[in-house]
Motif scaffolding. Structure first.
Motif, mmCIF file in Angstrom:
data_model
loop_
_atom_site.group_PDB
_atom_site.id
_atom_site.type_symbol
_atom_site.label_atom_id
_atom_site.label_comp_id
_atom_site.label_asym_id
_atom_site.label_seq_id
_atom_site.Cartn_x
_atom_site.Cartn_y
_atom_site.Cartn_z
ATOM 1 N N SER A 158 29.574 -26.815 30.552
ATOM 2 C CA SER A 158 29.613 -26.187 29.227
ATOM 3 C C SER A 158 29.109 -27.179 28.191
ATOM 4 O O SER A 158 28.859 -28.344 28.499
ATOM 5 N N LYS A 159 28.982 -26.696 26.959
ATOM 6 C CA LYS A 159 28.472 -27.543 25.884
ATOM 7 C C LYS A 159 29.121 -27.158 24.568
ATOM 8 O O LYS A 159 29.405 -25.982 24.318
ATOM 9 N N MET A 160 29.382 -28.145 23.717
ATOM 10 C CA MET A 160 29.917 -27.890 22.381
ATOM 11 C C MET A 160 29.176 -28.731 21.351
ATOM 12 O O MET A 160 28.853 -29.903 21.596
ATOM 13 N N LEU A 161 28.889 -28.111 20.212
ATOM 14 C CA LEU A 161 28.250 -28.794 19.086
ATOM 15 C C LEU A 161 29.334 -29.352 18.160
ATOM 16 O O LEU A 161 30.310 -28.669 17.851
ATOM 17 N N LEU A 162 29.154 -30.600 17.728
ATOM 18 C CA LEU A 162 30.114 -31.242 16.826
ATOM 19 C C LEU A 162 29.365 -31.871 15.654
ATOM 20 O O LEU A 162 28.947 -33.024 15.694
ATOM 21 N N ARG A 163 29.179 -31.060 14.604
ATOM 22 C CA ARG A 163 28.557 -31.583 13.382
ATOM 23 C C ARG A 163 29.649 -32.116 12.457
ATOM 24 O O ARG A 163 30.652 -31.433 12.212
ATOM 25 N N VAL A 164 29.448 -33.325 11.954
ATOM 26 C CA VAL A 164 30.485 -33.998 11.175
ATOM 27 C C VAL A 164 29.962 -34.395 9.800
ATOM 28 O O VAL A 164 28.944 -35.079 9.677
ATOM 29 N N SER A 167 32.886 -35.351 4.109
ATOM 30 C CA SER A 167 33.307 -34.758 2.845
ATOM 31 C C SER A 167 33.757 -33.298 3.015
ATOM 32 O O SER A 167 34.174 -32.664 2.049
ATOM 33 N N SER A 168 33.675 -32.769 4.230
ATOM 34 C CA SER A 168 34.056 -31.383 4.489
ATOM 35 C C SER A 168 35.332 -31.317 5.318
ATOM 36 O O SER A 168 35.384 -31.835 6.444
ATOM 37 N N ALA A 169 36.349 -30.651 4.780
ATOM 38 C CA ALA A 169 37.609 -30.492 5.512
ATOM 39 C C ALA A 169 37.431 -29.624 6.751
ATOM 40 O O ALA A 169 38.212 -29.715 7.705
ATOM 41 N N ASP A 170 36.412 -28.767 6.770
ATOM 42 C CA ASP A 170 36.174 -27.898 7.923
ATOM 43 C C ASP A 170 35.845 -28.683 9.182
ATOM 44 O O ASP A 170 36.055 -28.192 10.306
ATOM 45 N N THR A 171 35.327 -29.881 9.018
ATOM 46 C CA THR A 171 34.935 -30.686 10.171
ATOM 47 C C THR A 171 36.098 -30.931 11.116
ATOM 48 O O THR A 171 35.923 -30.931 12.340
ATOM 49 N N LEU A 172 37.298 -31.125 10.576
ATOM 50 C CA LEU A 172 38.458 -31.406 11.430
ATOM 51 C C LEU A 172 38.720 -30.275 12.413
ATOM 52 O O LEU A 172 39.052 -30.518 13.577
ATOM 53 N N ASN A 173 38.557 -29.030 11.973
ATOM 54 C CA ASN A 173 38.781 -27.900 12.874
ATOM 55 C C ASN A 173 37.815 -27.939 14.061
ATOM 56 O O ASN A 173 38.185 -27.601 15.192
ATOM 57 N N THR A 174 36.584 -28.348 13.819
ATOM 58 C CA THR A 174 35.605 -28.432 14.900
ATOM 59 C C THR A 174 35.944 -29.573 15.850
ATOM 60 O O THR A 174 35.795 -29.443 17.063
ATOM 61 N N ILE A 175 36.404 -30.696 15.305
ATOM 62 C CA ILE A 175 36.827 -31.815 16.157
ATOM 63 C C ILE A 175 37.959 -31.371 17.077
ATOM 64 O O ILE A 175 37.946 -31.649 18.290
ATOM 65 N N LEU A 176 38.917 -30.642 16.535
ATOM 66 C CA LEU A 176 40.043 -30.166 17.334
ATOM 67 C C LEU A 176 39.585 -29.164 18.393
ATOM 68 O O LEU A 176 40.073 -29.168 19.526
ATOM 69 N N ALA A 177 38.625 -28.307 18.032
ATOM 70 C CA ALA A 177 38.097 -27.334 18.985
ATOM 71 C C ALA A 177 37.390 -28.039 20.140
ATOM 72 O O ALA A 177 37.531 -27.649 21.309
ATOM 73 N N CYS A 178 36.629 -29.081 19.824
ATOM 74 C CA CYS A 178 35.933 -29.831 20.868
ATOM 75 C C CYS A 178 36.914 -30.543 21.793
ATOM 76 O O CYS A 178 36.712 -30.590 23.015
ATOM 77 N N ALA A 179 37.973 -31.081 21.228
ATOM 78 C CA ALA A 179 38.995 -31.731 22.052
ATOM 79 C C ALA A 179 39.629 -30.729 23.008
ATOM 80 O O ALA A 179 39.844 -31.025 24.194
ATOM 81 N N GLU A 180 39.901 -29.522 22.517
ATOM 82 C CA GLU A 180 40.471 -28.484 23.363
ATOM 83 C C GLU A 180 39.479 -28.041 24.435
ATOM 84 O O GLU A 180 39.862 -27.761 25.575
ATOM 85 N N GLY A 181 38.206 -27.985 24.072
ATOM 86 C CA GLY A 181 37.176 -27.637 25.048
ATOM 87 C C GLY A 181 37.120 -28.642 26.185
ATOM 88 O O GLY A 181 36.981 -28.263 27.357
ATOM 89 N N VAL A 182 37.227 -29.918 25.877
ATOM 90 C CA VAL A 182 37.237 -30.962 26.902
ATOM 91 C C VAL A 182 38.453 -30.791 27.809
ATOM 92 O O VAL A 182 38.332 -30.832 29.046
#
Length: 313
Positions: A158-164, A167-182
């Motif tokens: 599988s693959k996940m995109l992690l744009r960081v 200055s954006s609080a939304d980034t944390l949600n993506t980091i958490l999603a990627c951790a869960e994907g792993v």
């Protein structure tokens, strides 16, 4: 090449069979997956040449100045099939709907001795929710299936995109999603490609920051996501001072294609990247393979594959 003659690769009748199975036998793709011959090892020589086509699931259909170039599914599938028939192409990265379409085509064409997915890697893209231009663009949750879906469809990774953007609080949600994907992929010991990209907001859109000083700390953070790093591969851009980027990790790396580029520049970037360090293990390109100028998708796939596999370790 301006027009790809799709009928030479995927006939109209083949294309119609996809909708036929969606209507009358929606489980056909899964049945094909059970019988598909899969490779015994993830890589045959330590390196990978993958074609990426997960763009449509994010609504990103532009190629150059043609905003909806990837919007013709028959044409897109024909280009994909032509590329996947190349011996030096290891597999495909796509959203689940496209993987299902390819499995249906493989099943139908296999009856005529023209199957094309045997011993190829099927890689699914998990998070496609960060739609370009949306107010939530950097909040990019998992919008596809999970590891159980992968097992049922015979998916290999599988693959996940992690744009960081710090200055954006939304980034944390993506980091958490990627951790869960792993964590989820590790349940079945399945490889996962993570694509960490530092971005900044310029002229009303997010642009990738292709600088070693920005990419290095993001890579070291990405390597630590989830419960184990043993199945993580990195998908990153080729940059200046790429040796410093490569030296920041022990994880295997594939080079992404990014925006459309000339064939000469694309091949040169891959050549340079492959020589940088033992961590660099291939390429995962999309538009630059599927929609080349003055060439065919298969010819570009072959050229990239020779670079990736000719000097295999």
């Amino acid at each position: 090449m301006s027009d790809f003659i799709r009928e030479e690769v995927v006939t109209l009748n083949d294309f119609k069979k996809i909708t036929h199975h969606r209507v009358y036998s929606p489980g056909f793709a899964e049945e094909v997956a059970k019988n598909r011959k899969r490779r015994k090892t993830f890589t045959l020589d330590g390196n990978l040449n993958i074609v990426a086509v997960d763009h449509p699931a994010r609504g990103s259909l532009a190629v150059g100045e043609k905003n909806l170039a990837m919007g013709n599914r028959h044409d897109l599938l024909a280009r994909l099939v032509s590329v996947l028939k190349c011996d030096v192409m290891d597999g495909v990265l796509a959203s689940t709907d496209i993987l299902e379409e390819l499995l249906i085509l493989h099943g139908e064409m296999h009856k005529k001795g023209k199957g094309f997915l045997d011993e190829k890697l099927l890689i699914t893209s998990l998070n496609r929710g960060g739609l370009l231009g949306s107010v939530w663009e950097l909040n990019d949750p998992i919008t596809a299936g999970n590891v159980r879906t992968c097992v049922k469809l015979g998916i290999d990774a599988s693959k996940m995109l992690l744009r960081v953007d710090m200055s954006s609080a939304d980034t944390l949600n993506t980091i958490l999603a990627c951790a869960e994907g792993v964590r989820d992929m590790n349940k079945e010991n399945m490889p996962i490609f993570l694509e960490p990209l530092p971005v900044e907001y310029i002229n009303n859109q997010y642009k990738i920051v292709k600088q070693a000083d920005s990419l290095i700390p993001l890579i070291t953070m990405t390597a630590a996501l989830g419960n184990y790093s043993r199945n993580i591969w990195l998908k990153i851009p080729y940059t200046e001072e790429f040796n410093r980027v490569v030296d920041s990790t022990t994880l295997p790396i594939v080079i992404l294609g990014g925006e459309r580029n000339s064939l000469e520049n694309t091949l040169q970037s891959i050549k340079s990247a492959m020589k940088t360090g033992h961590q660099v293990r291939g390429a995962m390109l999309g538009r630059n393979v599927l929609y080349p100028e003055n060439s065919t998708p298969a010819a570009v796939a072959e050229a990239v594959g020779l670079i990736v596999h000719e000097g295999s370790r």
